[in-house]
Design an enzyme around this catalytic site. Structure first.
Site, PDB file in Angstrom:
ATOM      1  N   LYS A  43       0.804  -1.211   0.000  1.00 57.17           N
ATOM      2  CA  LYS A  43       0.000   0.000   0.000  1.00 57.17           C
ATOM      3  C   LYS A  43       0.845   1.274   0.000  1.00 57.17           C
ATOM      4  O   LYS A  43       0.332   2.352  -0.309  1.00 57.17           O
ATOM      5  CB  LYS A  43      -0.937   0.000   1.206  1.00 57.17           C
ATOM      6  CG  LYS A  43      -1.930  -1.147   1.237  1.00 57.17           C
ATOM      7  CD  LYS A  43      -2.971  -1.056   0.148  1.00 57.17           C
ATOM      8  CE  LYS A  43      -4.079  -2.072   0.345  1.00 57.17           C
ATOM      9  NZ  LYS A  43      -5.157  -1.929  -0.637  1.00 57.17           N
ATOM     10  N   ASP A  44       2.127   1.163   0.329  1.00 57.18           N
ATOM     11  CA  ASP A  44       2.997   2.342   0.255  1.00 57.18           C
ATOM     12  C   ASP A  44       2.970   2.939  -1.150  1.00 57.18           C
ATOM     13  O   ASP A  44       2.997   4.162  -1.326  1.00 57.18           O
ATOM     14  CB  ASP A  44       4.450   1.964   0.589  1.00 57.18           C
ATOM     15  CG  ASP A  44       4.649   1.599   2.039  1.00 57.18           C
ATOM     16  OD1 ASP A  44       3.690   1.704   2.817  1.00 57.18           O
ATOM     17  OD2 ASP A  44       5.779   1.199   2.393  1.00 57.18           O
TER      18      ASP A  44
END
Length: 453
Positions: A43-44
């Site tokens: 998700k970064d």
């Protein structure tokens, strides 16, 4: 060489061959280890992309507040980027998410509001609705809305897809991804299919989610929706980032299979991954007969196992849900090894002298005390000795005058480790109610006997 800030280290995650769990799979199975991102999850990538696109469009202004509904990983990426870029964060999440995820968000300075899981998305208490309300109420705020914000998919089209294509020298034949917001599978899958339309994109869903049936029938069936334990995948609505034209098929995986596979990834492959990785690999193993020699499967391992220490990596948690077969002795197996024994009790109105005679004649050291058939306390040799030495007249008194607190009750699934931690000088035994409602006692002797059998 150095990086200017932590955000520059996102991406270029390794591709690692799985060898043990997949030993019976004809294809080569490669895991994309997204845990090596600085926020320990895939998700970064999309968090930074959503922020940067919002900055360019003017939706996110200097000094603003980022408000988002998140299961934890997107929030981590957003919080990390917010620190570098000078924003504040308020996140809403569900009470299903692991405590470790919530604690991690707070460690990055974010405010976290925990909302109930078992409500409709439109319910004002849902984490979707609460985040939308806060966006309206908080000045200079912006809600990324990872579900419908197509910057999510675009991040994976620009980054994850090209990385996988390059790392496999274009030999990838199947992509397997747990589907939540849909950004990872849709963006990555779109890029890969543009390179080779024959690549199969398999989405892993969970029971209680709507994706599989919608893909197969075009029907959003509310009757399919019910609470589930698996984290990070499945939804009760259709996010815009889920491109059903890109995804060739969905496979559903049970909570139990996902949880146990999560543990197996650590134990058999040495990779400490999260719950969605367990779901994805369990789904792949359910479909393994559709794979052949020469196929190259890439499976996304979304996040890190440290966020699930209180759940999938906690044996008591697994055992409470019936997910884990007991390898250790439990109260049930200790009683089974010992065999049925009639428990000796004494009524609280009986005399201390009667208790002494019972202990002597049966050669036991402690007796549960009852009142109208209910266990209300205990009396031990040391209780009697101490009381009578202090006051000899108590010999003719009633048991209730010298009894102490009851032995603790445990359930049949309580492990031997837990039982032995409870037994001490004050509690020399535990009580357990068997399947038929009978009260049984487990003593130190019973434990020693069970171990030695």
């Amino acid at each position: 060489m150095w990086y200017n800030n932590i955000l520059e280290t996102i991406g270029n995650t390794p591709l690692v061959k799985l060898n043990n769990i997949t030993k019976d799979v004809k294809a080569t199975v490669l895991a994309k280890i997204e845990t090596t991102n600085p926020g320990n999850s895939i998700k970064d990538r999309m968090a930074v992309k959503m922020i940067e696109d919002a900055e360019r469009s003017g939706k996110l202004k200097p000094g603003g507040t980022i408000i988002e509904g998140t299961s934890g990983n997107t929030g981590m990426g957003l919080a990390m980027a917010a620190i570098i870029k000078g924003y504040k964060c308020i996140f809403t999440t569900t009470d299903k998410q692991s405590k470790e995820k919530v604690d991690a968000l707070r460690a990055f300075g974010a405010e976290v509001i925990v909302c109930p899981t078992n409500v409709d998305p439109e319910d004002p208490r849902s984490y979707y609705s609460v985040s939308s309300r806060l966006e309206r109420e908080v000045p200079n705020s912006w809600k990324p809305n990872q579900y419908d914000n197509l910057s999510n998919s675009l991040a994976h089209y620009e980054q994850t897809g090209p990385e996988i294509w390059k790392q496999t020298d274009g030999k990838i034949t199947h992509l397997v991804v747990g589907v939540g917001t849909g950004g990872t599978i849709s963006g990555t899958g779109k890029y890969l299919k543009e390179q080779n339309p024959d690549i199969k994109i398999w989405g892993i869903d969970t029971y209680g989610s709507v994706f599989k049936k919608y893909k197969e029938t075009g029907i959003l069936d509310k009757n399919e929706i019910y609470p589930y334990i698996t984290e990070g995948i499945g939804e009760d609505f259709l996010p815009k980032n889920v491109d059903f034209n890109i995804i060739d098929r969905f496979e559903k995986v049970t909570d139990k299979d996902a949880a146990l596979m999560t543990r197996d990834i650590a134990r058999k492959e040495g990779i400490f991954a999260g719950n969605s990785a367990g779901s994805a690999l369990a789904g792949l193993m359910q479909l393994k007969d559709e794979l052949k020699e020469g196929d190259v499967v890439v499976i996304i391992f979304h996040d890190h196992g440290s966020r699930y220490m209180g759940k999938m990596y906690n044996e008591d948690w697994l055992r409470e849900r019936g997910f884990l077969a007991d390898e250790k002795l439990t109260a049930k197996s200790i009683l089974s090894k010992r065999g049925r024994q009639e428990i000796v009790t004494i009524d609280c109105e009986q005399s201390v002298l009667q208790a002494i005679n019972t202990i002597k004649s049966l050669n036991i050291s402690q007796i549960p005390v009852t009142q109208k058939g209910m266990v209300v306390g205990k009396i031990t040799e040391s209780d009697i000795l101490n009381a009578v030495l202090e006051n000899p007249s108590l010999r003719s008194g009633s048991v209730k005058d010298i009894m102490t607190a009851s032995f603790p009750f445990v359930d049949l699934n309580t492990t031997i480790d837990k039982i032995t931690s409870i037994i001490n000088k004050e509690n020399m035994a535990v009580l357990v109610e068997d399947q038929n409602g009978n009260i049984e006692i487990i003593t130190q002797y019973d434990i020693i006997n069970a171990i030695s059998v």
